[in-house]
Structure formats: structure tokens, C-alpha cells
Enzyme design. Structure first.
Site, PDB file in Angstrom:
ATOM      1  CD  GLU A 160      -2.656   1.283   2.576  1.00 26.75           C
ATOM      2  OE1 GLU A 160      -3.081   0.187   3.006  1.00 26.75           O
ATOM      3  OE2 GLU A 160      -2.904   2.375   3.135  1.00 26.75           O
ATOM      4  CD  GLU A 165      -2.956   7.586   5.277  1.00 27.23           C
ATOM      5  OE1 GLU A 165      -3.974   7.084   5.757  1.00 27.23           O
ATOM      6  OE2 GLU A 165      -1.805   7.226   5.590  1.00 27.23           O
TER       7      GLU A 165
END
Length: 472
Positions: A160, A165
Site C-alpha cells: 500500500e 493522508e
């Protein structure tokens, strides 16, 4: 040092609606979306699929992160705004229920070419909300390894890449790598290997910024890099995580991209120290995405061969392996049979085969299809309490005795009621080493044993238990 990727000229804070930057010399555009379309229209269904609910079918609840919102396909939550942007908007109804949106690319083959570089970029404005009103906001732009599709329990081994974020309205962008095993492992799961910094110029919330990720296979060791507005703020190379974990997250078909805005969950709760969202959290602050684009540079060029390439052997051997009497595995036998799994003797054999039943298939010649191992094993502990069965699947690509890929799954605790139960890959990987690759006269070995308990168990074989290997 200025990365060569910066020559593409990212657009930073400023008005929405900027065009996808044209490629600089040496770069090739592989895919992009400028989110141009009428107000309240959904993202192009040829490029994107919209996730709904609280998790993938058969996958972990709350998307595996503890987030609380329900994802929908409503234009109230996800839409083009008519001004060249995608808007993902979290909403709260009168009963306090949160909804939001998550989309992912149909394509799952984004990958750095051999000897080259992959660049994934998006121009994004985070939700314009800060302080207590922002508690629980969790916008993200990220990528998942394509073998996750249809499995949903092989994270984090498949990889991932969190390109952007943010949580709780903080003026910070996080770039994170997830890999290996959970918990712990080479990527320190469940946290991952992360880096962060404040957005340059205007805050992350008050303006658009360009978030970029590069996967570079032109350097040794191979390297991953994260940028905001062309400024490098995080990097991880193969040497840091080790060859096995790196191979697992890079040796498959590639990655798909995701954009979502979650509410609550492990990351925002961990940063704030409280359960989020709270009563002070305000709904309705969207994440805006101006464009997403993928480029590659270099790699993939070879001198034309002067002799014909070797002929690929035709597929042989089954990709659907029924566990058979006689310790073989292959096409289903005509009738059901059973095999006994000896008692664990009250000891804990979690992860280590103990007096296993072993089933081997081969030779098999098939191409790896980028997927993951799947299985459905029939297990019964009768009336014995607290028994648990475990499986390990190993791949020998060439039949030379070297098991290049070994997968051990979490054990399955059977109930003390007579009758078969289904032990499947949904239990999740406990550990995995090595990587998949084509099988040429290869072998597959399946080992099943009692990991815990004080009594024997029964394994259904013949035309019952089956392992489906990811090979075409």
C-alpha cells in the site's frame, strides 16, 4: 537534488480547474482524469468504480481501519462539480449517521517498468476545516496492490502506497508505505513506514497542493519517494524492508488508485487521543481533486532479438487443486474421503507444521495471473473443544526443490459440533515469504495440521477441500 520528475511542473496552490500537466521529455502519460463534467455527475464509470457500504464483501468490517462512515454512490457524497473538480463530501444526518465516498480506478496495473520509474500525481485540496470542527476527518489519495481485489485479507503483503493522508484538519501531509505482515514486520505495521511535513506556502486545507509518488526501478536499491509541491519529504528503499517483502509488494501485476474521505478510525483517533468524530465535528467540508495522472519514464526498451524468442510451454497441470487420497492434489476424485489431523497435544503449533497431512501437485506449467491463493478446506473437530486447524501453501516454480513462495494462513478454530466447517483464505495470512512467478514444471505443496487443541480433527478430501492457485 532536484528529482527529474519535478520537470513536469506541478501546479501548486491556486484556483481549481488546472489542466493535467503535459509530460516533459522522457515521460509518457499512461492514464489521467481531469474530472471535467456537468455538476452532480458521477466520476466516469469507464475509469472509476464507487465503493459502498462499510467494507468489501467478505472483507474486514469498517474497511479494516475502524472508520465509522457508510460510503455511498450518492451525488451528495461524490460528484463532479462542473468546475473541473471531483468533490467527496462527508455528511451527517439527524440521527448522527455519517456518509461519505470512496472511489478506485478500474485499472489495477499501474507499475514501474523494469529499469524505469512510475509517477502517480494528484492535485488536491484537503477539506477546509481545522480545530475541533475537523476531528475525525481523514482524506486520502493512495494505491493498493491489485491482488487485494477479491481476496481482502492479504494486506499488507500486497503493498500500500499512501500518497497523501491527512487527519483532523492538521496542516500536514503524511506519506506512508505498508508492506510485509501485520502486526510488526519490516514495515512496522499497523503504523507503516511514514514521513510527514507541513504543506508549502498555504496550508494543506486552504489551497490546492500537488501530491506525488514515485516508484523508481532505475536505481539500486529500488526506491519509493513522496513529494508535496515538488518538495521531497519521504523515501524508502528496498534495503530498508528486505528483498522478500519488497518482492511481495512489487512482483504482482500492479496497483489501483483510490480517493476517499473517511470519518473516524485508527489514524485520527490515534492522533487526537479521543474517539472521533466528536459532537464538535462539522459535516459538509469536501475534499476537492483537480486531476489525477500516472506517468512512466524509461525502462522496457530492449535490443530486438536476432533469434526467435523461446516458445512458451503450453499450460499444463490444474490450477484448481483438490486434496486427494494418496497425498496428491489435482482434479477432484469421484467421491468424498477423509484424512485425520493428529491432535496438537495441548501444545501451540501456530505457524509451524506439526504432523501435517501433506498434499503435493505437479508438474504444473502456468503463468502467474497477478492474483492470490484461495482455498476452501472442509474441517471438523467433532465434539472436541478448542481445536484449530492451519494450512501452509508453498510454491516451487521450477520443480528444483526450492520453495520460492511460502504462505501460512491464520489457523481456523472449529466449533465443538459435529459437521464440516469451511476454512477459507478469509482467515488471512499469518506470514508469507518470497514472491509468485510463472510455474514451469513447478510444484505446489499444501500442508494441513492441528495448530492447537487436545483432540484429532477430520479433513474432507477427495472431492471436497480445494486450493485455487493464482495461475492461468
Amino acid at each position: 537534488m532536484l528529482a527529474a520528475g519535478a520537470l513536469l511542473g506541478a501546479t501548486t496552490a491556486g484556483p481549481a480547474g488546472a489542466a493535467v500537466p503535459p509530460p516533459a521529455p522522457g515521460w509518457s502519460l499512461q492514464w489521467s482524469d481531469d474530472f471535467t463534467g456537468p455538476d452532480r455527475s458521477l466520476p466516469n464509470s469507464a475509469d472509476w468504480q464507487i465503493d459502498t457500504g462499510h467494507g468489501y464483501p467478505g472483507g474486514p468490517g469498517n474497511w479494516g481501519t475502524g472508520e465509522i462512515q457508510e460510503y455511498t454512490a450518492s451525488p451528495d457524497n461524490v460528484r463532479l462539480d462542473g468546475a473541473g473538480n471531483l468533490r467527496i463530501t462527508p455528511l451527517r444526518d439527524a440521527a448522527g449517521t455519517w456518509t461519505s465516498a470512496r472511489i478506485e480506478t478500474k485499472r489495477g496495473d499501474f507499475k514501474a517498468p523494469a529499469g524505469g520509474t512510475l509517477r502517480i500525481e494528484g492535485r488536491v485540496q484537503m477539506p477546509n476545516v481545522t480545530g475541533e470542527a475537523a476531528l475525525g476527518y481523514w482524506p486520502a489519495f493512495w494505491a493498493l496492490g491489485s491482488p487485494y481485489r477479491g481476496n481482502y485479507w492479504n494486506w499488507p503483503a500486497i503493498g500500500e502506497f499512501d500518497i497523501m493522508e491527512n487527519v483532523n484538519g492538521l496542516d500536514s501531509v503524511w506519506g506512508v508505505l505498508h508492506c510485509g505482515v501485520n502486526p510488526g514486520g519490516p514495515c512496522n505495521e499497523t503504523n507503516g513506514i511514514g514521513g510527514s511535513r507541513a504543506c508549502p506556502g498555504s496550508s494543506c486545507q486552504s489551497g490546492f497542493h500537488t501530491y506525488r509518488f514515485e516508484w523508481d526501478r532505475s536505481v539500486s536499491p529500488n526506491e519509493l519517494r513522496w513529494y508535496v509541491d515538488d518538495q521531497l519529504f519521504h523515501r524508502v528503499d528496498e534495503a530498508r524492508v528486505g528483498a522478500a517483502a519488497w518482492a511481495d509488494m512489487t512482483g504482482h501485476a500492479g496497483y489501483f488508485l483510490l480517493l476517499n474521505l473517511a470519518m473516524g478510525g485508527a489514524f485520527p483517533d490515534g492522533v487526537s487521543g479521543v474517539r472521533t468524530p466528536t459532537g464538535a465535528t462539522v459535516p459538509g467540508r469536501p475534499m476537492l481533486v483537480d486531476y489525477v495522472a500516472v506517468w512512466t519514464r524509461g525502462g522496457g526498451t530492449t535490443t530486438p532479438p536476432t533469434t526467435p524468442p523461446p516458445t512458451t510451454p503450453p499450460p499444463s497441470g490444474s490450477a484448481q487443486l483438490y486434496l486427494r487420497t494418496g497425498s496428491g492434489a489435482g482434479d477432484a476424485q469421484a467421491s468424498a474421503a477423509t484424512a485425520t489431523l493428529p491432535s496438537a497435544g495441548g501444545a501451540n503449533h501456530d505457524g509451524t507444521p506439526y504432523q501435517p497431512q501433506v498434499f503435493t501437485s505437479g508438474p504444473i506449467t502456468r503463468a502467474y495471473d497477478g492474483g492470490a491463493t484461495r482455498f476452501d478446506l472442509f474441517a471438523d473437530a467433532g465434539t472436541t473443544v478448542a481445536n484449530g486447524q492451519q494450512v501452509r501453501v508453498s510454491y516451487d516454480r521450477t520443480g528444483d526443490g526450492t520453495w520460492e513462495r511460502v504462505e501460512t494462513y491464520q489457523y481456523f478454530a472449529t466449533d465443538p459440533v459435529p459437521g464440516y466447517e469451511h476454512y477459507t483464505e478469509a482467515r488471512g495470512l499469518r506470514s508469507a515469504t518470497g514472491s509468485h512467478g510463472d510455474l514451469v514444471n513447478g510444484r505446489v505443496r499444501v500442508e494441513v495440521w492441528s495448530a492447537i487443541g487436545n483432540g484429532p480433527s477430520t479433513l474432507g478430501i477427495g472431492n471436497q477441500s480445494v486450493v485455487r492457485i493464482p495461475y492461468a
